[in-house]
Enzyme design. Structure first.
Site, mmCIF file in Angstrom:
data_model
loop_
_atom_site.group_PDB
_atom_site.id
_atom_site.type_symbol
_atom_site.label_atom_id
_atom_site.label_comp_id
_atom_site.label_asym_id
_atom_site.label_seq_id
_atom_site.Cartn_x
_atom_site.Cartn_y
_atom_site.Cartn_z
ATOM 1 N N GLU A 133 0.885 -1.179 0.000
ATOM 2 C CA GLU A 133 0.000 0.000 0.000
ATOM 3 C C GLU A 133 0.911 1.215 0.000
ATOM 4 O O GLU A 133 1.536 1.536 1.013
ATOM 5 C CB GLU A 133 -0.897 -0.001 1.241
ATOM 6 C CG GLU A 133 -1.809 -1.213 1.349
ATOM 7 C CD GLU A 133 -2.988 -1.164 0.384
ATOM 8 O OE1 GLU A 133 -3.248 -0.103 -0.220
ATOM 9 O OE2 GLU A 133 -3.644 -2.202 0.226
ATOM 10 N N CYS A 138 -2.110 9.090 2.929
ATOM 11 C CA CYS A 138 -1.840 8.609 1.570
ATOM 12 C C CYS A 138 -2.977 8.990 0.635
ATOM 13 O O CYS A 138 -2.751 9.186 -0.552
ATOM 14 C CB CYS A 138 -1.638 7.103 1.591
ATOM 15 S SG CYS A 138 -2.965 6.261 2.448
HETATM 16 P P1 NAP Z 1 8.573 4.740 4.300
HETATM 17 O O1 NAP Z 1 9.752 5.585 4.458
HETATM 18 O O2 NAP Z 1 8.395 3.975 3.061
HETATM 19 O O3 NAP Z 1 8.551 3.773 5.572
HETATM 20 C C1 NAP Z 1 7.497 2.845 5.801
HETATM 21 C C2 NAP Z 1 8.016 1.716 6.664
HETATM 22 O O4 NAP Z 1 9.020 0.999 5.956
HETATM 23 C C3 NAP Z 1 8.671 2.166 7.961
HETATM 24 O O5 NAP Z 1 8.375 1.249 8.983
HETATM 25 C C4 NAP Z 1 10.140 2.126 7.607
HETATM 26 O O6 NAP Z 1 10.968 2.007 8.734
HETATM 27 C C5 NAP Z 1 10.180 0.888 6.745
HETATM 28 N N1 NAP Z 1 11.350 0.773 5.854
HETATM 29 C C6 NAP Z 1 12.165 1.746 5.409
HETATM 30 N N2 NAP Z 1 13.112 1.234 4.604
HETATM 31 C C7 NAP Z 1 12.900 -0.101 4.538
HETATM 32 C C8 NAP Z 1 13.539 -1.181 3.864
HETATM 33 N N3 NAP Z 1 14.594 -1.010 3.083
HETATM 34 N N4 NAP Z 1 13.044 -2.427 4.023
HETATM 35 C C9 NAP Z 1 11.960 -2.638 4.788
HETATM 36 N N5 NAP Z 1 11.322 -1.657 5.464
HETATM 37 C C10 NAP Z 1 11.772 -0.393 5.333
HETATM 38 O O7 NAP Z 1 7.232 5.586 4.437
HETATM 39 P P2 NAP Z 1 6.891 6.674 5.534
HETATM 40 O O8 NAP Z 1 7.684 7.881 5.226
HETATM 41 O O9 NAP Z 1 7.001 6.077 6.883
HETATM 42 O O10 NAP Z 1 5.329 6.880 5.249
HETATM 43 C C11 NAP Z 1 4.814 7.778 4.318
HETATM 44 C C12 NAP Z 1 4.461 7.076 3.020
HETATM 45 O O11 NAP Z 1 3.526 6.027 3.259
HETATM 46 C C13 NAP Z 1 3.777 7.979 2.037
HETATM 47 O O12 NAP Z 1 4.305 7.785 0.758
HETATM 48 C C14 NAP Z 1 2.334 7.537 2.072
HETATM 49 O O13 NAP Z 1 1.605 7.812 0.914
HETATM 50 C C15 NAP Z 1 2.462 6.091 2.318
HETATM 51 N N6 NAP Z 1 1.224 5.569 2.875
HETATM 52 C C16 NAP Z 1 0.427 4.758 2.086
HETATM 53 C C17 NAP Z 1 -0.779 4.279 2.567
HETATM 54 C C18 NAP Z 1 -1.674 3.408 1.734
HETATM 55 O O14 NAP Z 1 -2.600 2.808 2.262
HETATM 56 N N7 NAP Z 1 -1.447 3.267 0.434
HETATM 57 C C19 NAP Z 1 -1.177 4.609 3.871
HETATM 58 C C20 NAP Z 1 -0.358 5.428 4.634
HETATM 59 C C21 NAP Z 1 0.842 5.890 4.124
HETATM 60 P P3 NAP Z 1 11.580 3.341 9.438
HETATM 61 O O15 NAP Z 1 10.447 4.070 10.030
HETATM 62 O O16 NAP Z 1 12.483 2.811 10.455
HETATM 63 O O17 NAP Z 1 12.246 4.117 8.340
#
Ligand code: NAP
Ligand code: MG
Length: 487
Positions: A249, A283
């Site tokens: 997602e 999101c």
């Molecule tokens: P993110 O940087 O992609 O991080 C999401 C999760 O992934 C965090 O727990 C992060 O850990 C972890 N992560 C980071 N690098 C990783 C890797 N190489 N391997 C595995 N896991 C890893 O996203 P965010 O900045 O937290 O959240 C914002 C984004 O989420 C936005 O783009 C938003 O649109 C999206 N979002 C989508 C939805 C949907 O339903 N489609 C809902 C909500 C949010 P750390 O925190 O330790 O970095």
């Protein structure tokens, strides 16, 4: 209450002190450190996966009625502790307390929704080409799930994965975002209280690039359920070292189309809510708005008033504020960058554009709801996900032009339409290339119906019956029977 969770991991039903380093967690409204989490070691991730594996068969073999009962207990315990859990969320995430409380209560409802789904996992009997064969299609839980979640909805985005997994009969290892780990640990406390067997739910904290990645690469994790950025989602898809199921997602860049037949006040109310709620860190937040030229000026004038009415506060001290602090410096910096880019390329500032003034805002990540008009698609505000309280607006002259603009994006998560004419509604909803289209409302995701993106917004669904089926495999059992001898 956060201190009792500091440095702890929930593995195999026990609270263990993480052996790795510590990572401070800040209150984004003040910059104060509220606690420290453990940076899980790879050994600890392996223990959590082993615990989930050991718990899988007994949990999957329980009659669905008993799994449902456990989920109901969990939902009831979460709702009963909503005040405390909401405080934890606000302290680490920044959203106003009332809104955090609402999110916790929705998590409780998700437990009940999936408890009800758990007892309705049906199969199919499919006729074959000859009558002596019959195909039974049954559904079985996938196994061990690795859930990786972001910080904008720290309870619900963990909860949808947790509830659907448990209903399906899977076990789970959760890696919450580093910015908001304590909400996930508080959920684990409720799991423990609810009597869900040890190992069915595990929480490991620490940097995504290490701890999340260890789950992705773990051969004994059968499925990754990820919510986060498209960039990390793609990295996860490309870095798995064994074939595994994935639901991703990811990000969005969601348009709102307002036609000349729209109820303009309703459209403005919807736009103000879905653009700025949670400081735009959603999101499915509206990023860009296309307004029929006939009502463009009026829409902008009304949206300016609505945006300026929204109250901003420290979420703990002002529980009923409309908006709190942004969760960290990064989304605020991106918001400022997108704003500067739009203004440099000729957009006009309608409202906002700076942090609110006053001592209470001085140390936190605050920004005023911001609207820019006269936008074009060469501006980042129209083409990238801002994930902050900023939207771009531009006029359109015909529905086809609005549709072309709306679909001019690599994303396909949610879109919004305000229109009273049903011909317009049908024309627009069938042409918008999005997983969710909300018409004359801005709640694109509800628990009862599948929610998911297309294109670079991801694969798979959460919510609804489809959300649970994401955690199940189909099994085809083809049975041949002969007519009994001597009949
Ligand atoms: P993110 O940087 O992609 O991080 C999401 C999760 O992934 C965090 O727990 C992060 O850990 C972890 N992560 C980071 N690098 C990783 C890797 N190489 N391997 C595995 N896991 C890893 O996203 P965010 O900045 O937290 O959240 C914002 C984004 O989420 C936005 O783009 C938003 O649109 C999206 N979002 C989508 C939805 C949907 O339903 N489609 C809902 C909500 C949010 P750390 O925190 O330790 O970095
Ligand atoms: Mg991140």
């Amino acid at each position: 209450m956060i201190s009792e969770l500091s440095g702890k991991l929930f593995i195999g039903g026990a609270w263990v002190n993480g052996a790795g380093g510590r990572i401070p967690v800040e209150n984004p409204a003040t910059g104060d450190v509220v606690g420290e989490i453990a940076a899980s070691t790879v050994d600890e991730v392996n223990s959590a996966v082993a615990a989930a594996r050991a718990a899988f068969r007994p949990w999957a073999d329980l009659p669905p009625r008993l799994r449902a009962a456990a989920l109901k207990r969990l939902g009831t315990l979460i709702a009963a502790d909503a005040d405390r859990m909401a405080r934890i969320m606000t302290l680490e995430q920044g959203k106003p307390l009332n809104e955090a409380r609402g999110e916790i209560l929705k998590l409780g409802e998700a437990c009940h929704f999936y408890a009800e789904e758990a007892v309705r996992v049906h199969g199919e009997i499919i006729p074959n080409d000859t009558n002596d064969h019959q195909s039974l299609v049954i559904r079985e839980p996938i196994g061990v799930v690795g859930a990786i979640t972001p910080w904008n909805y720290p309870a619900e985005l963990v909860g949808w994965k947790l509830c659907a997994s448990l209903a399906a009969g899977c076990t789970i290892v959760i890696k919450p975002a580093d910015l908001t780990p304590f909400t996930a640990l508080a959920i684990a406390q409720k799991v423990e209280e609810s009597g869900i067997p040890a190992g069915v739910v595990n929480v490991v904290t620490g940097p995504g690039s290490v701890v999340g990645q260890a789950l992705v690469e773990h051969p004994d994790v059968d499925k990754i359920a990820f919510t986060g950025s498209s960039k990390v989602g793609l990295q996860i898809q490309q870095s798995a070292t064994t074939v595994k199921r994935m639901s991703l997602e990811l990000g969005g860049n969601c348009p709102l189309i307002v036609t000349a037949t729209a109820d303009l006040d309703a459209a403005v109310k919807g736009a103000a809510r879905r653009s700025f709620r949670n400081m735009g860190q959603i999101c499915i937040a509206i990023n860009r708005v296309y307004v029929a030229r006939a009502v463009y000026d009026e829409f902008l004038a009304k949206l300016k008033v609505a945006a300026e009415k929204l109250t901003i506060g420290n979420g703990i001290e002002t529980p009923d504020a409309d908006l709190g602090a942004m969760a960290s410096a990064a989304p605020l910096a991106k918001t400022r960058e997108h704003l500067a880019d739009a203004l440099a390329k000729g957009a006009t500032l309608v409202t906002g554009g700076s942090a609110p003034e006053g001592a209470i805002y001085a140390r936190g990540h605050f920004f005023r709801p911001t609207v820019v008009a006269g936008c074009s698609h060469d501006m980042k505000v129209m083409s990238e996900e801002t994930f902050g309280p900023l939207i771009g607006v531009m006029p359109f002259d015909g529905l086809d032009e609005a549709i072309a603009h709306a679909n001019d994006t690599p994303y396909g998560l949610a879109s919004y339409v305000y229109a009273k004419d049903m011909d317009e509604v049908r024309y627009l909803t069938t042409r918008l290339d999005y997983g969710n289209v909300a018409v004359n409302n801005v709640d694109a995701g509800v628990m009862n119906a599948p929610y998911g993106g297309r294109k670079q917004s991801g694969v798979g669904y959460e919510h609804g019956r489809e959300g649970m089926l994401e955690y199940m495999n189909f099994k085809h059992i083809r049975v041949r029977t002969d007519d009994p001898k001597g009949r």
